[in-house]
Write a protein that holds these residues in place. Structure first.
Motif, short mmCIF file in Angstrom:
data_model
loop_
_atom_site.label_atom_id
_atom_site.label_comp_id
_atom_site.label_asym_id
_atom_site.label_seq_id
_atom_site.Cartn_x
_atom_site.Cartn_y
_atom_site.Cartn_z
N TYR A 62 0.83 -1.20 0.00
CA TYR A 62 0.00 0.00 0.00
C TYR A 62 0.86 1.26 0.00
N SER A 65 2.37 1.60 -3.40
CA SER A 65 1.34 1.99 -4.37
C SER A 65 0.96 3.45 -4.20
N TYR A 66 0.81 3.87 -2.96
CA TYR A 66 0.45 5.26 -2.70
C TYR A 66 1.57 6.19 -3.19
N HIS A 69 1.65 6.24 -7.11
CA HIS A 69 0.53 6.97 -7.71
C HIS A 69 0.59 8.46 -7.37
N VAL A 111 3.05 -1.00 -8.96
CA VAL A 111 1.90 -0.19 -8.55
C VAL A 111 0.72 -0.33 -9.51
N GLN A 112 0.98 -0.70 -10.76
CA GLN A 112 -0.11 -0.84 -11.73
C GLN A 112 -0.73 -2.23 -11.72
N GLU A 114 -0.38 -4.85 -9.24
CA GLU A 114 -0.57 -5.59 -8.00
C GLU A 114 -1.70 -5.01 -7.15
N LEU A 115 -2.53 -4.17 -7.76
CA LEU A 115 -3.59 -3.48 -7.02
C LEU A 115 -4.59 -4.43 -6.37
N TYR A 123 -7.45 -0.14 -1.57
CA TYR A 123 -7.73 -0.09 -3.01
C TYR A 123 -8.52 1.16 -3.37
N ILE A 126 -6.21 4.21 -3.48
CA ILE A 126 -5.35 4.23 -4.67
C ILE A 126 -6.16 4.57 -5.93
#
Length: 200
Positions: A62, A65-66, A69, A111-112, A114-115, A123, A126
């Motif tokens: 997370y 990913s954060y 993004h 990050v694209q 494995e959401l 989720y 993101i």
């Protein structure tokens, strides 16, 4: 739940090193094929050393990913030139966004793609960031249609196509003669203008 950048992404050097190591291992093995032990081993740490920073592998994903993004959103916002015509704006934004995806293709892949491993709550956060990034491009496309620069029968569909083209770079880059980010930038800038039917 607080979703500010500072609340999600720890600024400590140890946490940053964990995120970088996890990006590498996730990119190599996929999220599902990676253990916290493998991430810690990349840094010569014990698995227990991760937990003061991230309580779980998902929490680490997370944060990655954060961060990814949030950076992507900043890239498109910074690249936009609101005082210019829509053709210049779209060309510049798509070129920079595509270039960034190539420059950071390993991180982008994580990050694209494995959401779905994120919790529903994470989720949603993101996808909110993704919508804000998409809105930057949609605003430019709408402006181009309004000014008569673009011929677009479906602005939402074209915007989604433009975003999909860019985020998919991480899946195949580098490949063949497309192994330099600036070459990707030039190619995608031209493709974007063709997609919107820009009058050049």
């Amino acid at each position: 739940m607080s979703t500010s950048r500072d609340a999600v992404i720890s600024g400590s050097k140890a946490a940053a090193r964990l995120r970088e190591a996890a990006v590498e291992v996730f990119a190599e093995n996929g999220y599902g094929g990676t253990t916290t032990r493998q991430i810690a081993a990349r840094l010569d740490m014990s698995p227990a050393a991760m937990y003061p920073h991230y309580k779980s592998k998902e929490e680490l994903l997370y944060a990655i990913s954060y961060e990814g993004h949030d950076l992507a959103l900043e890239v498109v916002r910074t690249a936009d030139l609101p005082g210019e015509d829509a053709t210049t704006r779209l060309s510049t934004v798509i070129a920079r966004f595509a270039e960034w995806q190539a420059e950071h293709h390993r991180r982008a892949r994580v990050v694209q793609y494995e959401l779905t491993a994120l919790t529903p709550e994470h989720y949603r956060v993101i996808t909110g960031l993704r919508r804000r990034t998409t809105q930057v491009v949609r605003t430019i496309v709408d402006a181009g249609v309004a000014s008569g620069e673009f011929t677009v029968p479906d602005t939402e569909g074209v915007t989604l196509a433009l975003m999909s083209l860019c985020v998919d770079i991480c899946r195949w880059y580098p490949s063949g003669r497309y192994n330099e980010p600036h070459a990707i930038a030039n190619l995608y800038s031209d493709l974007a203008l063709r997609l919107v039917g820009a009058v050049r």
